[in-house]
Design a protein around this motif. Structure first.
Motif, PDB file in Angstrom:
ATOM      1  N   THR A   6       0.836  -1.204   0.000  1.00  0.00           N
ATOM      2  CA  THR A   6       0.000   0.000   0.000  1.00  0.00           C
ATOM      3  C   THR A   6       0.870   1.253   0.000  1.00  0.00           C
ATOM      4  OG1 THR A   6      -1.723  -1.152   1.220  1.00  0.00           O
ATOM      5  CG2 THR A   6      -1.800   1.239   1.264  1.00  0.00           C
ATOM      6  N   GLU A   7       1.975   1.207   0.738  1.00  0.00           N
ATOM      7  CA  GLU A   7       2.874   2.357   0.793  1.00  0.00           C
ATOM      8  C   GLU A   7       3.474   2.651  -0.589  1.00  0.00           C
ATOM      9  OE1 GLU A   7       6.108   1.905   3.512  1.00  0.00           O
ATOM     10  OE2 GLU A   7       6.690   4.003   3.417  1.00  0.00           O
ATOM     11  N   THR A   8       3.839   1.593  -1.324  1.00  0.00           N
ATOM     12  CA  THR A   8       4.354   1.774  -2.689  1.00  0.00           C
ATOM     13  C   THR A   8       3.309   2.472  -3.549  1.00  0.00           C
ATOM     14  OG1 THR A   8       5.379  -0.410  -2.403  1.00  0.00           O
ATOM     15  CG2 THR A   8       5.548   0.612  -4.578  1.00  0.00           C
ATOM     16  N   ALA A   9       2.064   1.990  -3.442  1.00  0.00           N
ATOM     17  CA  ALA A   9       0.967   2.552  -4.240  1.00  0.00           C
ATOM     18  C   ALA A   9       0.773   4.032  -3.929  1.00  0.00           C
ATOM     19  CB  ALA A   9      -0.319   1.776  -3.974  1.00  0.00           C
ATOM     20  N   GLN A  10       0.809   4.375  -2.639  1.00  0.00           N
ATOM     21  CA  GLN A  10       0.590   5.764  -2.252  1.00  0.00           C
ATOM     22  C   GLN A  10       1.711   6.673  -2.759  1.00  0.00           C
ATOM     23  OE1 GLN A  10       0.012   4.983   1.954  1.00  0.00           O
ATOM     24  NE2 GLN A  10      -2.207   5.243   1.774  1.00  0.00           N
ATOM     25  N   LYS A  11       2.946   6.164  -2.793  1.00  0.00           N
ATOM     26  CA  LYS A  11       4.054   6.945  -3.347  1.00  0.00           C
ATOM     27  C   LYS A  11       3.854   7.202  -4.836  1.00  0.00           C
ATOM     28  CE  LYS A  11       7.682   5.713  -0.039  1.00  0.00           C
ATOM     29  NZ  LYS A  11       8.944   4.947   0.192  1.00  0.00           N
ATOM     30  N   LEU A  12       3.133   6.301  -5.497  1.00  0.00           N
ATOM     31  CA  LEU A  12       2.859   6.448  -6.928  1.00  0.00           C
ATOM     32  C   LEU A  12       1.569   7.227  -7.193  1.00  0.00           C
ATOM     33  CD1 LEU A  12       3.828   2.875  -8.238  1.00  0.00           C
ATOM     34  CD2 LEU A  12       5.102   5.004  -8.525  1.00  0.00           C
ATOM     35  N   GLY A  13       0.925   7.712  -6.122  1.00  0.00           N
ATOM     36  CA  GLY A  13      -0.253   8.552  -6.300  1.00  0.00           C
ATOM     37  C   GLY A  13      -1.575   7.822  -6.220  1.00  0.00           C
ATOM     38  N   LEU A  14      -1.554   6.537  -5.903  1.00  0.00           N
ATOM     39  CA  LEU A  14      -2.783   5.757  -5.736  1.00  0.00           C
ATOM     40  C   LEU A  14      -3.205   5.772  -4.273  1.00  0.00           C
ATOM     41  CD1 LEU A  14      -1.604   2.753  -7.916  1.00  0.00           C
ATOM     42  CD2 LEU A  14      -3.554   4.213  -8.489  1.00  0.00           C
ATOM     43  N   THR A  15      -4.467   5.476  -4.024  1.00  0.00           N
ATOM     44  CA  THR A  15      -4.959   5.384  -2.648  1.00  0.00           C
ATOM     45  C   THR A  15      -4.892   3.934  -2.174  1.00  0.00           C
ATOM     46  OG1 THR A  15      -7.257   4.969  -3.287  1.00  0.00           O
ATOM     47  CG2 THR A  15      -6.565   7.278  -3.109  1.00  0.00           C
ATOM     48  N   ALA A  16      -5.026   3.764  -0.875  1.00  0.00           N
ATOM     49  CA  ALA A  16      -5.034   2.407  -0.311  1.00  0.00           C
ATOM     50  C   ALA A  16      -6.188   1.593  -0.886  1.00  0.00           C
ATOM     51  CB  ALA A  16      -5.139   2.489   1.216  1.00  0.00           C
ATOM     52  N   GLU A  17      -7.352   2.247  -1.048  1.00  0.00           N
ATOM     53  CA  GLU A  17      -8.523   1.547  -1.604  1.00  0.00           C
ATOM     54  C   GLU A  17      -8.278   1.139  -3.055  1.00  0.00           C
ATOM     55  OE1 GLU A  17      -9.511   3.856   1.864  1.00  0.00           O
ATOM     56  OE2 GLU A  17      -8.620   4.499  -0.043  1.00  0.00           O
ATOM     57  N   GLU A  18      -7.589   2.002  -3.805  1.00  0.00           N
ATOM     58  CA  GLU A  18      -7.293   1.676  -5.205  1.00  0.00           C
ATOM     59  C   GLU A  18      -6.313   0.506  -5.297  1.00  0.00           C
ATOM     60  OE1 GLU A  18      -8.153   6.126  -7.099  1.00  0.00           O
ATOM     61  OE2 GLU A  18      -6.105   5.550  -6.546  1.00  0.00           O
ATOM     62  N   PHE A  19      -5.366   0.435  -4.362  1.00  0.00           N
ATOM     63  CA  PHE A  19      -4.423  -0.691  -4.340  1.00  0.00           C
ATOM     64  C   PHE A  19      -5.171  -2.004  -4.116  1.00  0.00           C
ATOM     65  CE2 PHE A  19      -1.258  -3.380  -2.016  1.00  0.00           C
ATOM     66  CZ  PHE A  19      -0.368  -3.545  -3.060  1.00  0.00           C
ATOM     67  N   ILE A  20      -6.137  -1.974  -3.206  1.00  0.00           N
ATOM     68  CA  ILE A  20      -6.940  -3.183  -2.951  1.00  0.00           C
ATOM     69  C   ILE A  20      -7.722  -3.573  -4.210  1.00  0.00           C
ATOM     70  CG2 ILE A  20      -8.938  -4.068  -1.659  1.00  0.00           C
ATOM     71  CD1 ILE A  20      -7.929  -2.271   0.712  1.00  0.00           C
ATOM     72  N   LYS A  21      -8.280  -2.575  -4.898  1.00  0.00           N
ATOM     73  CA  LYS A  21      -9.046  -2.852  -6.124  1.00  0.00           C
ATOM     74  C   LYS A  21      -8.146  -3.465  -7.194  1.00  0.00           C
ATOM     75  CE  LYS A  21     -12.193  -0.794  -9.504  1.00  0.00           C
ATOM     76  NZ  LYS A  21     -12.897   0.426  -9.980  1.00  0.00           N
ATOM     77  N   ILE A  22      -6.908  -2.992  -7.297  1.00  0.00           N
ATOM     78  CA  ILE A  22      -5.962  -3.549  -8.277  1.00  0.00           C
ATOM     79  C   ILE A  22      -5.664  -5.012  -7.945  1.00  0.00           C
ATOM     80  CG2 ILE A  22      -3.579  -3.405  -9.136  1.00  0.00           C
ATOM     81  CD1 ILE A  22      -3.859  -0.293  -8.618  1.00  0.00           C
ATOM     82  N   GLU A  23      -5.477  -5.308  -6.666  1.00  0.00           N
ATOM     83  CA  GLU A  23      -5.246  -6.702  -6.254  1.00  0.00           C
ATOM     84  C   GLU A  23      -6.439  -7.584  -6.621  1.00  0.00           C
ATOM     85  OE1 GLU A  23      -2.254  -6.832  -2.513  1.00  0.00           O
ATOM     86  OE2 GLU A  23      -4.236  -6.030  -2.036  1.00  0.00           O
ATOM     87  N   GLU A  24      -7.660  -7.032  -6.471  1.00  0.00           N
ATOM     88  CA  GLU A  24      -8.858  -7.800  -6.831  1.00  0.00           C
ATOM     89  C   GLU A  24      -8.930  -8.048  -8.337  1.00  0.00           C
ATOM     90  OE1 GLU A  24     -11.960  -5.362  -5.262  1.00  0.00           O
ATOM     91  OE2 GLU A  24     -11.708  -6.076  -3.190  1.00  0.00           O
ATOM     92  N   ILE A  25      -8.581  -7.035  -9.122  1.00  0.00           N
ATOM     93  CA  ILE A  25      -8.613  -7.169 -10.584  1.00  0.00           C
ATOM     94  C   ILE A  25      -7.625  -8.234 -11.050  1.00  0.00           C
ATOM     95  CG2 ILE A  25      -7.946  -5.985 -12.742  1.00  0.00           C
ATOM     96  CD1 ILE A  25      -9.155  -3.409 -11.471  1.00  0.00           C
ATOM     97  N   LEU A  26      -6.408  -8.210 -10.492  1.00  0.00           N
ATOM     98  CA  LEU A  26      -5.367  -9.136 -10.927  1.00  0.00           C
ATOM     99  C   LEU A  26      -5.469 -10.497 -10.245  1.00  0.00           C
ATOM    100  CD1 LEU A  26      -2.233  -6.752 -10.989  1.00  0.00           C
ATOM    101  CD2 LEU A  26      -3.675  -7.447 -12.906  1.00  0.00           C
ATOM    102  N   GLY A  27      -6.166 -10.536  -9.110  1.00  0.00           N
ATOM    103  CA  GLY A  27      -6.223 -11.782  -8.344  1.00  0.00           C
ATOM    104  C   GLY A  27      -4.920 -12.062  -7.615  1.00  0.00           C
TER     105      GLY A  27
END
Length: 742
Positions: A6-27
């Motif tokens: 999540t910290e990596t995602a936030q450094k790239l401008g994504l939110t914690a919720e968006e990181f979770i959504k990406i994990e769901e999309i990719l499985g």
């Protein structure tokens, strides 16, 4: 594979919720390259995640529209006789704030690529610029860099810059706005599309090599300007207009073969954006081999190649079996042409380096209208809004008559009104010899469509002070003035593109500005029958120190002038011609340059506007021009009636001035001469047209007043008193920008 969090995602401008959504999309958890792909494609700049719910409410249909708004690289409207006009406006604000020369230059390059990827040859450019206090050395540095960047790129590329606008206000001290507009012409049977389909069809990258400039440019454009922004300098691209000229010719030649499936400019997010958007649109996938991409630096990482926004590049999908023909075209123009992949039926983007899979993502989940997040943001009316609405004109002491000439001189020389010659002289306005407005000024630029009698009429408009005072009404005024400028030039308004410059959308008061602007744009576009063909949203135009810039929804409008003989100019023509104001004078100085800059009074509402009244005025002006009743037309805008009259006199090719009188004693004289209430046009007519002119106005139920006449003395005479000589007015008008910028 790198482990992301999540910290990596936030450094790239994504939110914690968006990181979770990406994990769901990719499985699974994304690797760093995949997370970087999502970060740029889900940035505001690429996904419009904070704006799309409101953008969808704008009118987007007309008989002339040839592509759905936002579906292609640029808007496209039918102009008849087998021709279409492609046009668009976009921002390059953040890059220009850090590196003004390259920031502005690459903005020009990018908007022109959007036009010729449609198959259209660009024929005209405009720009809309905003800077801070002109007395500031930083503002002067930014402006010199931006203007030189626009001029150097456009001049070398060979497309005329035919007009534009520039405003100064302290709210832009840190964050200037650089909005670039381009228009081009294409035969309707040679239109190209940004799509990809056909399993096994080859995918090519053409144009310049890929370097490390512009990496994470889309993410950089999706956050506030701060003291740390200088660290983002590598996110600013570097342009080469000579390469772009070669790319233009090669691209149009390739499109003309009929062998292209699709083509897209590599703008924001580079290879990532073009591969994902083309694949999603065509409901196919791609296998891309990043080691086959021509690069400028050795050992570039996969994410660097994918996210680079190096300029002058295109992604092309071509019919299988036509590779040699494509290669020959780009070899002739001495440009890279490398097959980097193939189209698949997987609907996924599989990126390889030396046959190793480095990223595997579903195309549709990356893009607007697919899996990209969509947010409904909260919005709140700012506290200042009600205060602004409570303004009463009596709060400002009415100036004595003897003060009026002093005010007139102040306005003529104000940076927001004074001559833009210092800028215009750095632009080649006549390359291509299609521009008709350089020596015969009109309210909008008029550009001939070569080989026809048709002309496109184009204008960019927005008074952001009005929009800040009242977003809904201020944006209605921006659309209205763009249309009025086109009508006063003899054209018929056809459609708009927009560049929506606002602060941080997560701030409810900023988002309220945005929502109000969209509502105002919708209402005005519906009444003028000018659908929105597309455009650009630029949020995060604010700094930690200065806060947000004024909301600036820049309107780029396209009009048509079928017969150049009906072109109308703003200059007075002959001694003895009668001068009229068409439209109603009101006791209104709200948000005028006079109130804001002369009195330094900031808290007032937007000036008067009634859309029905405006539409009736424009229809009437159009009728007068078509019937050749008037000989000049100039809309009343910044600085009010006196500035409008003076501009028409200064533009005259002969030694002319004007002698006019105050025709209404129901309004204050400062409101009469310097107020900016809308829906007014100054026209001049020959004496023998007086009866015909007044009959049309009375029949159409439009207010008018006879102000006076054009005179042979070079004077600005008001109520029998000479306020300024034309020579003094010109000196004041021309001296302002050079005084600060030379």
């Amino acid at each position: 594979m790198e482990i992301t969090t999540t910290e990596t995602a936030q450094k790239l401008g994504l939110t914690a919720e968006e990181f979770i959504k990406i994990e769901e999309i990719l499985g699974r958890t994304p690797n760093f390259t995949e997370l970087s792909i999502f970060s740029v494609m889900w940035s505001e700049h690429c996904s419009y995640k904070n704006s799309i719910v409101w953008l969808k409410t704008l009118p987007k249909k007309s008989d002339r529209m040839l592509v759905e708004a936002g579906e292609e690289n640029a808007g496209l409207v039918d102009i008849g006789d087998g021709l279409a006009c492609s046009f668009k406006i976009e921002s390059h604000n953040h890059p220009s704030a850090l590196e003004p020369y390259q920031g502005a230059a690459t903005g020009v390059g990018g908007i022109n690529r959007d036009i010729f990827t449609m198959g259209a040859r660009p024929i005209a450019q405009l720009n809309s610029l905003r800077f801070g206090n002109i007395t500031s050395p930083k503002t002067q540095w930014l402006m010199r860099g931006v203007v030189k960047g626009i001029g150097d790129y456009g001049n070398a590329f060979g497309i005329p810059t035919v007009g534009g606008e520039v405003y100064f206000d302290e709210c832009y001290n840190v964050n200037p706005l650089v909005n670039a507009f381009s228009a081009g012409i294409v035969e309707t049977d040679k239109i190209a599309s940004a799509t990809s389909f056909g399993v096994g069809n080859p995918v090519y990258i053409v144009g310049s090599a890929t370097g490390k400039d512009g990496i994470h440019g889309a993410s950089f454009a999706s956050k506030d300007i701060s003291d740390d922004s200088i660290k983002d300098l590598p996110a600013v691209q570097v342009g080469d207009p000579f390469q772009e000229k070669l790319l233009l010719e090669a691209t149009l030649e390739a499109i003309a073969t009929g062998h292209l499936i699709g083509i897209q400019d590599m703008g924001a997010a580079g290879i990532t954006c073009s591969t994902s958007e083309m694949s999603a649109k065509g409901e196919h996938g791609m296998k891309i081999y990043l080691d086959k991409v021509p690069t400028r630096q050795k050992n570039m990482q996969p994410f660097e190649i994918l996210l680079s926004e190096s300029q002058e590049r295109m992604l092309i999908v071509i019919k299988k079996g036509k590779e040699a023909e494509l290669q020959a075209i780009f070899d002739k123009w001495d440009l890279n042409c490398a097959q980097i992949g193939v189209v698949t039926d997987s609907k996924r983007l599989e990126y390889y380096v030396n046959d190793e899979l480095v990223a595997d993502v579903p195309a549709d989940d990356l893009v607007l209208g697919g899996g990209a997040p969509v947010y409904h943001r909260e919005y709140t009316e700012p506290a200042y809004y009600k205060e602004f609405q409570q303004f009463q004109i009596d709060e400002i002491e009415e100036p004595e008559d003897e003060k009026l000439p002093e005010i007139a001189k102040f306005l003529i020389g104000h940076p927001n009104i004074a001559s833009r010659r210092w800028i215009a002289e750095q632009y080649d306005s006549m390359v291509g010899t299609a521009n008709t407005s350089t020596n015969e000024p009109s309210d909008a630029a008029i550009v001939n469509v070569k080989g026809t009698n048709k002309n496109i009429v184009i204008s960019v408009d927005c008074n952001s002070r009005y929009v800040n005072a009242d977003p809904e009404k201020g944006t209605m005024i921006a659309v209205s003035e763009a249309a009025r400028n086109i009508v006063c030039s003899g054209g018929e308004p056809v459609a708009i593109t927009n560049c929506l410059n606002f602060g941080n959308p997560y701030i409810p008061e900023v988002y309220w500005h945005f929502v109000g602007a969209i509502k105002g744009m919708k209402a005005a576009c519906e009444i003028f029958k000018t659908p929105v063909t597309g455009g650009n949203v630029s949020f995060y135009n604010q700094s930690s120190d200065e806060g947000p810039v004024f909301p600036t929804p820049t309107i780029g409008m396209l009009g048509l002038l079928e017969d150049i003989k009906l072109k109308m100019t703003l200059d007075f023509k002959n001694e003895g011609d009668i001068i009229y104001q068409v439209g109603t004078t009101r006791n209104d100085i709200s948000s005028s340059e006079y109130l804001y800059s002369y009195h330094k009074y900031k808290a007032s509402p937007a000036p008067f506007l009634d859309l029905e009244e405006e539409a009736n005025l424009q229809n009437t002006i159009s009728e007068l021009i078509k019937n050749k009743v008037i000989v000049s037309a100039h809309d009343v805008s910044d600085g009010g009636l006196f500035v409008t009259l003076t501009e028409s006199a200064m533009a005259a090719s002969k030694d002319l001035g004007f002698s006019v009188k105050t025709t209404s004693h129901k309004v204050r004289k400062d409101a009469f001469w310097f107020g900016e209430s809308q829906s007014r046009v100054v026209v001049s007519i020959s004496k023998d047209k007086k009866e015909e002119f007044e009959t049309v106005l009375k029949t159409n139920k439009v207010d008018f007043s006879e102000l006076g006449s054009v005179v042979s003395e070079k004077v600005c005479q008001v109520d029998g008193n000479i306020w300024l000589s034309i020579d003094d007015a010109k000196e004041e008008f021309e001296a302002t920008l050079p005084k600060y910028l030379n």
